[in-house]
Each structure stands twice: as C-alpha cells, then as structure tokens.
Design a protein around this motif. Structure first.
Motif, PDB file in Angstrom:
ATOM      1  N   THR A 124     -29.349  14.824  28.224  1.00 52.39           N
ATOM      2  CA  THR A 124     -28.446  15.956  28.052  1.00 52.39           C
ATOM      3  C   THR A 124     -27.827  15.906  26.666  1.00 52.39           C
ATOM      4  O   THR A 124     -27.858  14.872  25.989  1.00 52.39           O
ATOM      5  CB  THR A 124     -27.331  15.943  29.135  1.00 52.39           C
ATOM      6  N   VAL A 125     -27.270  17.031  26.233  1.00 52.54           N
ATOM      7  CA  VAL A 125     -26.523  17.114  24.978  1.00 52.54           C
ATOM      8  C   VAL A 125     -25.074  17.392  25.329  1.00 52.54           C
ATOM      9  O   VAL A 125     -24.772  18.321  26.085  1.00 52.54           O
ATOM     10  CB  VAL A 125     -27.085  18.207  24.053  1.00 52.54           C
ATOM     11  N   LEU A 126     -24.165  16.589  24.803  1.00 49.62           N
ATOM     12  CA  LEU A 126     -22.740  16.679  25.115  1.00 49.62           C
ATOM     13  C   LEU A 126     -21.971  17.154  23.897  1.00 49.62           C
ATOM     14  O   LEU A 126     -22.223  16.715  22.769  1.00 49.62           O
ATOM     15  CB  LEU A 126     -22.210  15.311  25.559  1.00 49.62           C
ATOM     16  N   SER A 127     -21.014  18.048  24.119  1.00 48.70           N
ATOM     17  CA  SER A 127     -20.162  18.546  23.036  1.00 48.70           C
ATOM     18  C   SER A 127     -18.961  17.623  22.875  1.00 48.70           C
ATOM     19  O   SER A 127     -18.327  17.224  23.859  1.00 48.70           O
ATOM     20  CB  SER A 127     -19.684  19.961  23.343  1.00 48.70           C
ATOM     21  N   LEU A 128     -18.641  17.284  21.624  1.00 47.72           N
ATOM     22  CA  LEU A 128     -17.505  16.423  21.321  1.00 47.72           C
ATOM     23  C   LEU A 128     -16.303  17.283  20.942  1.00 47.72           C
ATOM     24  O   LEU A 128     -16.461  18.441  20.522  1.00 47.72           O
ATOM     25  CB  LEU A 128     -17.855  15.475  20.181  1.00 47.72           C
ATOM     26  N   PRO A 129     -15.082  16.743  21.078  1.00 48.96           N
ATOM     27  CA  PRO A 129     -13.874  17.529  20.794  1.00 48.96           C
ATOM     28  C   PRO A 129     -13.815  18.093  19.377  1.00 48.96           C
ATOM     29  O   PRO A 129     -13.229  19.157  19.152  1.00 48.96           O
ATOM     30  CB  PRO A 129     -12.743  16.517  21.034  1.00 48.96           C
ATOM     31  N   ASP A 130     -14.415  17.396  18.414  1.00 53.92           N
ATOM     32  CA  ASP A 130     -14.351  17.858  17.028  1.00 53.92           C
ATOM     33  C   ASP A 130     -15.475  18.824  16.678  1.00 53.92           C
ATOM     34  O   ASP A 130     -15.672  19.164  15.517  1.00 53.92           O
ATOM     35  CB  ASP A 130     -14.356  16.666  16.073  1.00 53.92           C
ATOM     36  N   GLY A 131     -16.236  19.256  17.680  1.00 55.70           N
ATOM     37  CA  GLY A 131     -17.302  20.216  17.431  1.00 55.70           C
ATOM     38  C   GLY A 131     -18.667  19.600  17.236  1.00 55.70           C
ATOM     39  O   GLY A 131     -19.684  20.314  17.250  1.00 55.70           O
ATOM     40  N   ARG A 132     -18.733  18.289  17.063  1.00 56.54           N
ATOM     41  CA  ARG A 132     -20.025  17.628  16.935  1.00 56.54           C
ATOM     42  C   ARG A 132     -20.710  17.538  18.294  1.00 56.54           C
ATOM     43  O   ARG A 132     -20.114  17.827  19.325  1.00 56.54           O
ATOM     44  CB  ARG A 132     -19.844  16.227  16.342  1.00 56.54           C
ATOM     45  N   LYS A 133     -21.972  17.109  18.269  1.00 56.70           N
ATOM     46  CA  LYS A 133     -22.733  16.960  19.508  1.00 56.70           C
ATOM     47  C   LYS A 133     -23.340  15.563  19.571  1.00 56.70           C
ATOM     48  O   LYS A 133     -23.718  14.978  18.550  1.00 56.70           O
ATOM     49  CB  LYS A 133     -23.832  18.010  19.589  1.00 56.70           C
ATOM     50  N   ALA A 134     -23.440  15.059  20.799  1.00 57.36           N
ATOM     51  CA  ALA A 134     -24.061  13.746  21.036  1.00 57.36           C
ATOM     52  C   ALA A 134     -25.195  13.917  22.039  1.00 57.36           C
ATOM     53  O   ALA A 134     -25.058  14.631  23.039  1.00 57.36           O
ATOM     54  CB  ALA A 134     -23.035  12.747  21.552  1.00 57.36           C
ATOM     55  N   GLY A 135     -26.310  13.282  21.769  1.00 56.43           N
ATOM     56  CA  GLY A 135     -27.426  13.311  22.699  1.00 56.43           C
ATOM     57  C   GLY A 135     -27.390  12.090  23.601  1.00 56.43           C
ATOM     58  O   GLY A 135     -27.082  10.978  23.153  1.00 56.43           O
ATOM     59  N   TYR A 136     -27.687  12.290  24.888  1.00 53.50           N
ATOM     60  CA  TYR A 136     -27.666  11.196  25.862  1.00 53.50           C
ATOM     61  C   TYR A 136     -29.035  11.096  26.532  1.00 53.50           C
ATOM     62  O   TYR A 136     -29.593  12.111  26.981  1.00 53.50           O
ATOM     63  CB  TYR A 136     -26.582  11.433  26.921  1.00 53.50           C
ATOM     64  N   LEU A 137     -29.581   9.886  26.597  1.00 54.13           N
ATOM     65  CA  LEU A 137     -30.874   9.646  27.229  1.00 54.13           C
ATOM     66  C   LEU A 137     -30.806   8.366  28.048  1.00 54.13           C
ATOM     67  O   LEU A 137     -30.523   7.291  27.506  1.00 54.13           O
ATOM     68  CB  LEU A 137     -31.970   9.509  26.161  1.00 54.13           C
ATOM     69  N   ALA A 138     -31.033   8.470  29.373  1.00 57.28           N
ATOM     70  CA  ALA A 138     -31.123   7.296  30.241  1.00 57.28           C
ATOM     71  C   ALA A 138     -32.594   7.004  30.491  1.00 57.28           C
ATOM     72  O   ALA A 138     -33.324   7.861  31.002  1.00 57.28           O
ATOM     73  CB  ALA A 138     -30.390   7.547  31.556  1.00 57.28           C
ATOM     74  N   TYR A 139     -33.041   5.796  30.140  1.00 51.62           N
ATOM     75  CA  TYR A 139     -34.471   5.464  30.142  1.00 51.62           C
ATOM     76  C   TYR A 139     -34.698   4.239  31.009  1.00 51.62           C
ATOM     77  O   TYR A 139     -34.160   3.161  30.745  1.00 51.62           O
ATOM     78  CB  TYR A 139     -34.915   5.211  28.703  1.00 51.62           C
ATOM     79  N   LEU A 140     -35.523   4.384  32.055  1.00 48.33           N
ATOM     80  CA  LEU A 140     -35.666   3.352  33.077  1.00 48.33           C
ATOM     81  C   LEU A 140     -36.601   2.216  32.678  1.00 48.33           C
ATOM     82  O   LEU A 140     -36.324   1.058  32.953  1.00 48.33           O
ATOM     83  CB  LEU A 140     -36.153   3.982  34.384  1.00 48.33           C
ATOM     84  N   ARG A 141     -37.733   2.520  32.056  1.00 48.86           N
ATOM     85  CA  ARG A 141     -38.682   1.481  31.691  1.00 48.86           C
ATOM     86  C   ARG A 141     -39.645   2.018  30.636  1.00 48.86           C
ATOM     87  O   ARG A 141     -39.818   3.228  30.502  1.00 48.86           O
ATOM     88  CB  ARG A 141     -39.467   0.995  32.913  1.00 48.86           C
TER      89      ARG A 141
END
Length: 526
Positions: A229-246
């Motif tokens: 998913t892509v998450l919005s940060l309070p300052d307007g930036r964005k962070a990408g999140y990736l959960a990877y099992l193996r």
C-alpha cells in the motif's frame, strides 16, 4: 534410493555414494584410522559425514583430524548411526572469536545446529526445512495469551485470501470444534493443518462471526506478498509499504514485485517500509531482484554481494564434491557436454561468485529504507538489508511476540547458505558459504539488532494504522522517534503470543544458477 526434493516435493532417484575409497583424499594417510573389515555401511556413513565436513564446511579449518574426532563412536553396538548427534557435535566445534560461542550455537533451540541440518530415511524429510503451517491452506495461526487463536497471516493467492480471511481475525472454531487452548486440542488442529484435506473456520471480525470452508489442493502456489500500500504522511509526502513473506521460486516468473515497486515510483514515494517480520529467506535470485528494485541509480554496476567459501573449496581441492551430481528442480540430473555435472565442476572463487547491481526498474531515487523484522527474520531476508546498507540509510524496526520483553529484537542471524549433499540414505545441509556486502560486512551471526523494538500485535492487519511496527516506522520517517528507549517494547496490547509450531531450520539461501569452471552459467531451478 528415493529422496523428496524439499522445495518442490518431487521424487527422484539418487545413487548412494560410499566414500571409504577416498578417505585419504581428505587428510594425510597417517590421519586415517585403520578400520576393521566390515560390510556394515553405517560406519562408512559416519566417516563420510565427517570427511565431507572436513572439506566443504565453511569453518573446516577448526575441525580436528578424523582420528581425533572418531566418527564411528556415533554407531551404536546395534549398528545404528546417530547422525544428528554427529552433525551437531561437528557444528559446535568452530568458535566465533567475536562472541566466544560456536558459530552454530542456536539460541532459539540450543539442542540443534543453528544452520546445518541432516535428514535420514526415517525423518519427515528435507522438505521440513521450508514447510510451514500456512503451506497447506494458506493460513497461519497463533495462540494469544494462552486464551485465544488468531490469524497470524494469510498467504496471497490462496483460497483463504480470496475468501476474505485476513490477519487479525479471531478463530472461534475449527472443523466444527469450538476453540480450546489445551494440548489435546492443539495437537488435533495441528494434524488438520499438516495433513488434512478440509479446513472449516469460524472467524470473528469486529464482533461478526463468518464461516469459511477451505479445501487442500496439491501443488498450490502462493504469492509471497502479504500486503502492499501507499500511505500519506502528515507533511504531504508518501511512504510505500510492502510485507514480503519469503523469497520464492523464480520459475513462476513472479511479476508482483515489479508492479509494486513500479507503483511506488509512480506515486513518488519518499520512503519505503519493507516488512520482513516472518520472512525466513529463500531464493537468492529473487533476493537480487528485490535489491535491484530498491537500490538507487548510483548503485548500478557496483557490488551487491559476494559469496565466500572455505579455502579448500575455492581452490578446487574439495575432491569429494565430484562425487555429488547436481539435480535440477525437476529432480533430474543436469547434463552438460554429454555428462552429468557435479558440484566438483563448479567455480567457487569469489570473483565468479560476486553479484553486481543491475538497475533497470523500480525506485531509483530512494535514500532511506525502513525494515520491519523479528527474531525469525533470517537468511536471504537479512542479506537484503546487508546488501543495501552501503547504498541506503536503513532503520530497523524489530517486532516481538513477547509484550513486556525489554530486550532489543535481533534477527535470527543467518549469513550462510548451503546446497544438499547426499551421504548414504541421508541428505546433509552443511554451512557451505557466507555472503558479504560491498563493504565486506556480513558477520551478523547473532542477528541484526533493531534500532527500536515494539510489540507484534496479531490483532492488527499488515499495513493498517495502529499496527505497532508500521507506526514505529512512520514515526521514524516523520522525525518523531518513539519516546521509548530502543530496548523497550511499545505494547499495542498487554498480551503475548506464540506460534503453533516453530521451524527448526529457517530456509537456507537457495541458488538458482551456478558457474562452471569453464565459465558456463547453468540454471538449476529449471
């Protein structure tokens, strides 16, 4: 003899090699004990387990001569070879001078080697190296506070995921039996998860109970991404999140990593969070691909990692390797120039086992990387962090199942890899090589220590706000370092949990390609 390929579950025929005739190849002649004229194979197998180690074991220089080790003491008067005890004793001889402990001291299960493993004909088989509860139905569950069962994760691509089961759901009943946290109940459901063909779950989600019916299908292939998913940060930036099992089997031409990292780049994310909390490692080719997708453009053409073997193997003098044919993923021997190739044909020099970054896709402007780990993060998952450390600023967030534990989380600590060798009716996985990064670093035998540690609350789904690991990463990205010291666990709930089963051996680093001494590259995953 028939063995089961541990990664793909296929059967193949493999010849048995007795190496009594080559004892002198390993040590000086006066080091080889005189042996009685016996026809029993177990004493020869006992010799072979040690003699192979004396040639190929990563720390072979710390092993004694065969006459001093006396491998035949592991053969009982009834003729039974105690092969696990022999390998364990071998594994505890090499001492890490930095810690004073054996390299293979296993802090999680002290009675077995940390890395090396051996499987005989009477064991469940080498497939237990990588088998997990989730592999049958795509669902992994945990016991919380010895009171309830929760879904730990659901594998993407499985029927469970398509049905809507997700991490954080409480399990009310299994196959019609209401949940009881008793030894008998746990034994029953473990049998269902490991051997059953039908799994019926009643799950509670936000006080609503839903029923799910899952059927076991042979040769299921599950995708390794748990959540992105892509998450919005309070300052307007964005962070990408990736959960990877193996790090999965590359034969499946898995494309989602390219899609996810390409989406991160298109969304102009400033930071990336990689969640490897349950990632025990896997295929090195897939590791290399993810590292390339995350590395900055400036890393292109530079060293990613180097595989290092012991001096005897590197010099091509480990003669016993020529007794070991190389088999592909299909269980069949690999032919080249009209003959079966062996591990003795491989070039083990560091030059031919150096991997360079080849930046062609993914995110090229990344500067900071945040990695979520646990004590079960191991092998190729740790190596991903190590490979990227010379090129990115990396912060490590540790998650623990033990709320209230004030010790900083450390990963498993497995910078070594192996390939299977066959001795008699046994498959042996010696620690054979280690990986170092571009700075020559790779001695994380005690694991990588987290910069901050938090409680891993299974009641929160991956990538959801409120999940402690994600919140800690977002706080670091925003410059709001958690107000607790790095060794304190921030508790999302006053509870602890445990897995229903614990893997004795996390997956090793699995090589997809080998380089022969004549410069030919051979794929072994075909």
């Amino acid at each position: 003899m028939i063995l089961i390929n541990h990664q793909y579950g296929k059967k193949f025929l493999l010849p048995v090699f007795l190496i009594y005739s080559v004892l002198a190849a390993c040590k000086k002649n006066d080091d080889v004990p005189k042996v009685p004229d016996v026809t029993a194979k177990e004493p020869l197998w006992a010799d072979s387990v040690f003699l192979y180690a004396s040639q190929v074991y990563l720390w072979n220089e710390q092993l004694p001569a065969i006459k001093d080790f006396n491998p035949r003491r592991y053969v009982s008067s009834e003729g039974q070879l105690h092969y696990k005890k022999e390998l364990f004793d071998i594994s505890q001889m090499a001492i890490n001078s930095q810690t004073g402990n054996p390299y293979e001291f296993n802090r999680l299960i002290p009675s077995i080697p940390k890395y090396s493993a051996i499987f005989g004909a009477s064991d469940n088989g080498p497939e237990m190296v990588t088998a997990e509860v989730s592999d049958r139905f795509g669902v992994s569950i945990v016991v919380v506070q010895e009171q309830a069962l929760y879904v730990k994760y659901v594998v993407k691509g499985s029927d469970a995921e398509r049905a809507g089961i997700r991490r954080g759901m409480r399990i009310v009943s299994i196959n019609g039996r209401p949940v009881e946290i008793t030894a008998a109940y746990i034994a029953t459901i473990m049998k269902i998860f490991n051997e059953g063909t039908q799994l019926d779950l009643l799950c509670r989600d936000h006080n609503v109970d839903r029923r799910y019916s899952l059927a076991y299908k042979r040769n299921n292939y599950f995708e390794p991404i748990l959540k992105d998913t892509v998450l919005s940060l309070p300052d307007g930036r964005k962070a990408g999140y990736l959960a990877y099992l193996r790090f999965t089997d590359v034969r499946h031409v898995y494309k989602d990593l390219d899609r996810v990292t390409g989406g991160f780049a298109a969304s102009d994310v400033s930071d990336v969070i990689i969640d490897l909390r349950y990632n025990g490692g896997g295929n090195l080719t897939e590791l290399d691909r993810l590292a390339n997708l995350l590395a900055p453009f400036a890393a292109d053409g530079k060293v990613m990692r180097r595989e290092q073997y012991n001096d005897l193997v590197k010099s091509g003098k480990a003669t016993l390797l020529s007794k070991q044919p190389i088999f592909g993923a299909d269980g069949l021997p690999i032919y080249y120039n009209g003959r079966v190739i062996t591990y003795g044909d491989v070039d083990y020099t560091e030059e031919k086992n150096t991997v360079y970054f080849n930046k062609t896709a993914g995110i090229g402007t990344l500067k900071d990387l945040y990695v979520i780990v646990s004590e079960h993060t191991a092998s190729a998952a740790e190596l991903l962090v190590s490979c990227l450390q010379p090129y990115l600023k990396i912060k490590i967030i540790g998650v623990s199942a033990a709320a209230g534990n004030l010790t900083a989380v450390r990963t498993y600590g497995k910078p070594v890899g192996f390939f299977p060798l066959v001795i008699g009716n046994m498959s042996v996985y010696y620690s054979l090589f280690r990986n170092v990064n571009a700075n020559g670093k790779g001695d994380y035998y005690d694991g990588l220590q987290a910069d901050i540690s938090v409680y891993d609350d299974p009641q929160f789904d991956f990538g959801s706000r409120g999940e402690a690991g994600l919140e800690a990463a977002l706080a670091l990205i925003s410059g709001q370092r958690a107000q607790h010291p790095a060794t304190e666990l921030i508790r999302g709930a006053a509870a602890s949990w445990r897995d229903l089963n614990v893997q004795e051996h996390p997956p090793g680093m699995q090589k997809s390609t080998i380089m022969l001494k004549d410069g030919t590259s051979i794929r072994v995953d075909r």
